[in-house]
Design a protein around this motif. Structure first.
Motif, PDB file in Angstrom:
ATOM      1  N   ILE A 141       0.818  -1.219   0.000  1.00 30.22           N
ATOM      2  CA  ILE A 141       0.000   0.000   0.000  1.00 30.22           C
ATOM      3  C   ILE A 141       0.852   1.270   0.000  1.00 30.22           C
ATOM      4  CG2 ILE A 141      -0.295   0.211   2.522  1.00 30.22           C
ATOM      5  CD1 ILE A 141      -3.288   0.931   1.829  1.00 30.22           C
ATOM      6  N   HIS A 142       2.050   1.211   0.587  1.00 26.34           N
ATOM      7  CA  HIS A 142       2.903   2.397   0.569  1.00 26.34           C
ATOM      8  C   HIS A 142       3.316   2.754  -0.856  1.00 26.34           C
ATOM      9  CE1 HIS A 142       5.818  -0.903   0.448  1.00 26.34           C
ATOM     10  NE2 HIS A 142       6.693  -0.039  -0.026  1.00 26.34           N
ATOM     11  N   ARG A 143       3.409   1.747  -1.713  1.00 27.36           N
ATOM     12  CA  ARG A 143       3.818   2.005  -3.090  1.00 27.36           C
ATOM     13  C   ARG A 143       2.726   2.743  -3.865  1.00 27.36           C
ATOM     14  NH1 ARG A 143       5.741  -3.689  -5.322  1.00 27.36           N
ATOM     15  NH2 ARG A 143       6.250  -2.419  -7.164  1.00 27.36           N
ATOM     16  N   ILE A 144       1.462   2.336  -3.676  1.00 29.57           N
ATOM     17  CA  ILE A 144       0.399   3.049  -4.371  1.00 29.57           C
ATOM     18  C   ILE A 144       0.206   4.430  -3.775  1.00 29.57           C
ATOM     19  CG2 ILE A 144      -1.579   2.228  -3.004  1.00 29.57           C
ATOM     20  CD1 ILE A 144      -1.430   2.646  -6.830  1.00 29.57           C
ATOM     21  N   LEU A 145       0.399   4.567  -2.466  1.00 28.44           N
ATOM     22  CA  LEU A 145       0.271   5.884  -1.846  1.00 28.44           C
ATOM     23  C   LEU A 145       1.357   6.832  -2.341  1.00 28.44           C
ATOM     24  CD1 LEU A 145      -0.704   4.924   1.811  1.00 28.44           C
ATOM     25  CD2 LEU A 145      -2.169   5.975   0.066  1.00 28.44           C
ATOM     26  N   ASN A 146       2.563   6.331  -2.531  1.00 30.61           N
ATOM     27  CA  ASN A 146       3.626   7.156  -3.101  1.00 30.61           C
ATOM     28  C   ASN A 146       3.226   7.683  -4.482  1.00 30.61           C
ATOM     29  OD1 ASN A 146       5.694   7.249  -1.144  1.00 30.61           O
ATOM     30  ND2 ASN A 146       6.362   5.181  -1.660  1.00 30.61           N
ATOM     31  N   LYS A 147       2.602   6.819  -5.283  1.00 30.35           N
ATOM     32  CA  LYS A 147       2.175   7.225  -6.620  1.00 30.35           C
ATOM     33  C   LYS A 147       1.061   8.266  -6.553  1.00 30.35           C
ATOM     34  CE  LYS A 147       3.393   3.041  -9.253  1.00 30.35           C
ATOM     35  NZ  LYS A 147       4.005   3.707 -10.413  1.00 30.35           N
ATOM     36  N   VAL A 148       0.103   8.043  -5.637  1.00 28.68           N
ATOM     37  CA  VAL A 148      -1.018   8.974  -5.511  1.00 28.68           C
ATOM     38  C   VAL A 148      -0.516  10.357  -5.079  1.00 28.68           C
ATOM     39  CG1 VAL A 148      -3.101   9.508  -4.189  1.00 28.68           C
ATOM     40  CG2 VAL A 148      -2.746   7.194  -5.079  1.00 28.68           C
ATOM     41  N   VAL A 149       0.361  10.381  -4.081  1.00 28.99           N
ATOM     42  CA  VAL A 149       0.884  11.652  -3.578  1.00 28.99           C
ATOM     43  C   VAL A 149       1.687  12.378  -4.655  1.00 28.99           C
ATOM     44  CG1 VAL A 149       2.518  12.666  -1.926  1.00 28.99           C
ATOM     45  CG2 VAL A 149       0.863  10.952  -1.158  1.00 28.99           C
ATOM     46  N   ALA A 150       2.383  11.637  -5.502  1.00 17.63           N
ATOM     47  CA  ALA A 150       3.263  12.244  -6.506  1.00 17.63           C
ATOM     48  C   ALA A 150       2.508  12.872  -7.678  1.00 17.63           C
ATOM     49  CB  ALA A 150       4.251  11.203  -7.032  1.00 17.63           C
ATOM     50  N   SER A 208      -8.405  -5.562   7.950  1.00 21.43           N
ATOM     51  CA  SER A 208      -7.265  -6.353   7.475  1.00 21.43           C
ATOM     52  C   SER A 208      -6.659  -7.173   8.612  1.00 21.43           C
ATOM     53  CB  SER A 208      -6.197  -5.430   6.890  1.00 21.43           C
ATOM     54  OG  SER A 208      -6.669  -4.767   5.744  1.00 21.43           O
ATOM     55  N   LYS A 209      -6.101  -8.325   8.248  1.00 21.72           N
ATOM     56  CA  LYS A 209      -5.464  -9.205   9.225  1.00 21.72           C
ATOM     57  C   LYS A 209      -3.948  -9.050   9.218  1.00 21.72           C
ATOM     58  CE  LYS A 209      -9.547 -10.887  10.017  1.00 21.72           C
ATOM     59  NZ  LYS A 209     -10.302 -10.415  11.207  1.00 21.72           N
ATOM     60  N   ASP A 210      -3.441  -8.195   8.348  1.00 24.30           N
ATOM     61  CA  ASP A 210      -1.996  -7.999   8.273  1.00 24.30           C
ATOM     62  C   ASP A 210      -1.638  -6.629   8.850  1.00 24.30           C
ATOM     63  OD1 ASP A 210      -2.884  -6.248   6.348  1.00 24.30           O
ATOM     64  OD2 ASP A 210      -1.548  -6.948   4.761  1.00 24.30           O
ATOM     65  N   ASN A 211      -0.583  -6.029   8.361  1.00 27.44           N
ATOM     66  CA  ASN A 211      -0.089  -4.762   8.908  1.00 27.44           C
ATOM     67  C   ASN A 211      -0.535  -3.548   8.102  1.00 27.44           C
ATOM     68  OD1 ASN A 211       1.536  -5.450   6.679  1.00 27.44           O
ATOM     69  ND2 ASN A 211       3.228  -4.192   7.438  1.00 27.44           N
ATOM     70  N   THR A 212      -1.710  -3.621   7.468  1.00 28.17           N
ATOM     71  CA  THR A 212      -2.186  -2.510   6.648  1.00 28.17           C
ATOM     72  C   THR A 212      -2.279  -1.215   7.449  1.00 28.17           C
ATOM     73  OG1 THR A 212      -3.415  -3.952   5.123  1.00 28.17           O
ATOM     74  CG2 THR A 212      -4.114  -1.647   5.252  1.00 28.17           C
ATOM     75  N   ILE A 213      -2.858  -1.262   8.641  1.00 29.71           N
ATOM     76  CA  ILE A 213      -3.009  -0.059   9.465  1.00 29.71           C
ATOM     77  C   ILE A 213      -1.643   0.524   9.803  1.00 29.71           C
ATOM     78  CG2 ILE A 213      -3.722   0.804  11.731  1.00 29.71           C
ATOM     79  CD1 ILE A 213      -6.106  -1.045  11.611  1.00 29.71           C
ATOM     80  N   GLU A 214      -0.718  -0.310  10.221  1.00 33.10           N
ATOM     81  CA  GLU A 214       0.614   0.164  10.578  1.00 33.10           C
ATOM     82  C   GLU A 214       1.318   0.782   9.375  1.00 33.10           C
ATOM     83  OE1 GLU A 214      -0.722  -2.825  13.492  1.00 33.10           O
ATOM     84  OE2 GLU A 214      -0.652  -2.773  11.294  1.00 33.10           O
ATOM     85  N   ALA A 215       1.141   0.164   8.207  1.00 28.55           N
ATOM     86  CA  ALA A 215       1.789   0.676   7.003  1.00 28.55           C
ATOM     87  C   ALA A 215       1.247   2.056   6.627  1.00 28.55           C
ATOM     88  CB  ALA A 215       1.588  -0.298   5.844  1.00 28.55           C
ATOM     89  N   VAL A 216      -0.065   2.238   6.759  1.00 34.95           N
ATOM     90  CA  VAL A 216      -0.666   3.538   6.436  1.00 34.95           C
ATOM     91  C   VAL A 216      -0.232   4.590   7.449  1.00 34.95           C
ATOM     92  CG1 VAL A 216      -2.827   4.819   6.239  1.00 34.95           C
ATOM     93  CG2 VAL A 216      -2.641   2.528   5.249  1.00 34.95           C
TER      94      VAL A 216
END
Length: 237
Positions: free
Chosen positions: A17-26, A44-52
């Motif tokens: 998700i950080h990769r798509i957010l980098n693209k959106v911000v750019a 989510s059951k993974d680290n989505t919240i932490e990543a955001v």
């Protein structure tokens, strides 16, 4: 200044998700338009919240909001939540994966900003942009569902199932949406088509599809649900 609300439903996308957010911000939007990023974490059951949250810390000043569902409700439900909280004049849907390129927001915005369109669909099946070669039967299924939808809506779309749909926010917020999973696409198409004097445009976009090993989630049961939704929301709604 006008603002684009970017709605990102996310389920177990912590790895990318950080990769798509980098693209959106750019992305630099036409006319210096502002951006509002609304991420809806669908339990989510993974680290989505932490990543955001980490991305937000590393990008201070970015207009980014994280809304979380306490139980998993489905992509459609996540979109309903994001649409409800949008404050921009325009709204676009962005998957959390890397299948669609945010650099193409301006392609979607152009017919609206030029005064021709109220809704713009980004088609994976028209134009000369890059398209990853994958899944013959998925392509046939998408085209069959689009044709079935067109038969009832009397539209001539080439890609009803596309993620990239851009709306004038006041239009989409007035539509009562019900589908919690992937039925969102045929439902919103059926209901938008019924809006009096609506102007719907379509423009070719790129598509960088994922395999199931890379995280693709939609399956055969979703295709049958889509067909059910085409019938339900065109004939009985």
């Amino acid at each position: 200044m006008a603002k684009l609300s970017i709605i990102i439903p996310a389920y177990n996308e912590g790895r990318t998700i950080h990769r798509i957010l980098n693209k959106v911000v750019a992305v630099n939007l036409a006319g210096g338009m502002d951006k509002e990023i609304i991420i809806v974490n669908d339990c989510s059951k993974d680290n989505t919240i932490e990543a955001v949250n980490q991305f937000s810390l590393e990008n201070p000043g970015t207009d980014i909001r994280l809304i979380s569902h306490e139980v998993n409700k489905g992509k459609g439900a996540a979109l309903h939540t994001g649409i409800k909280h949008a404050t921009g004049e325009y709204l676009v849907i962005q998957d959390a994966d890397l299948e669609y390129d945010p650099e193409e927001y301006n392609l979607l915005l152009k017919p609206v900003l030029d005064g021709f369109a109220d809704v713009v669909y980004g088609s994976r099946f028209m134009g000369g942009n890059a398209h990853r070669v994958l899944f013959f039967w998925h392509t046939i299924g998408n085209k069959m569902l689009t044709m079935a939808s067109n038969m009832f809506t009397n539209l001539n779309l080439t890609d009803m199932e596309t993620c990239y749909k851009l709306f004038k926010t006041d239009i989409i917020q007035k539509i009562n949406l019900k589908e919690a999973r992937f039925g969102f696409e045929p439902e919103v198409t059926a209901k938008v088509a019924k809006v009096p004097n609506i102007r719907i445009y379509e423009i070719g976009i790129s598509y960088y599809g994922r395999t199931y090993e890379e995280g693709k989630k939609i399956g055969m049961k979703d295709a049958f649900r889509a067909l059910y939704c085409i019938l339900r929301y065109n004939l009985f709604s």
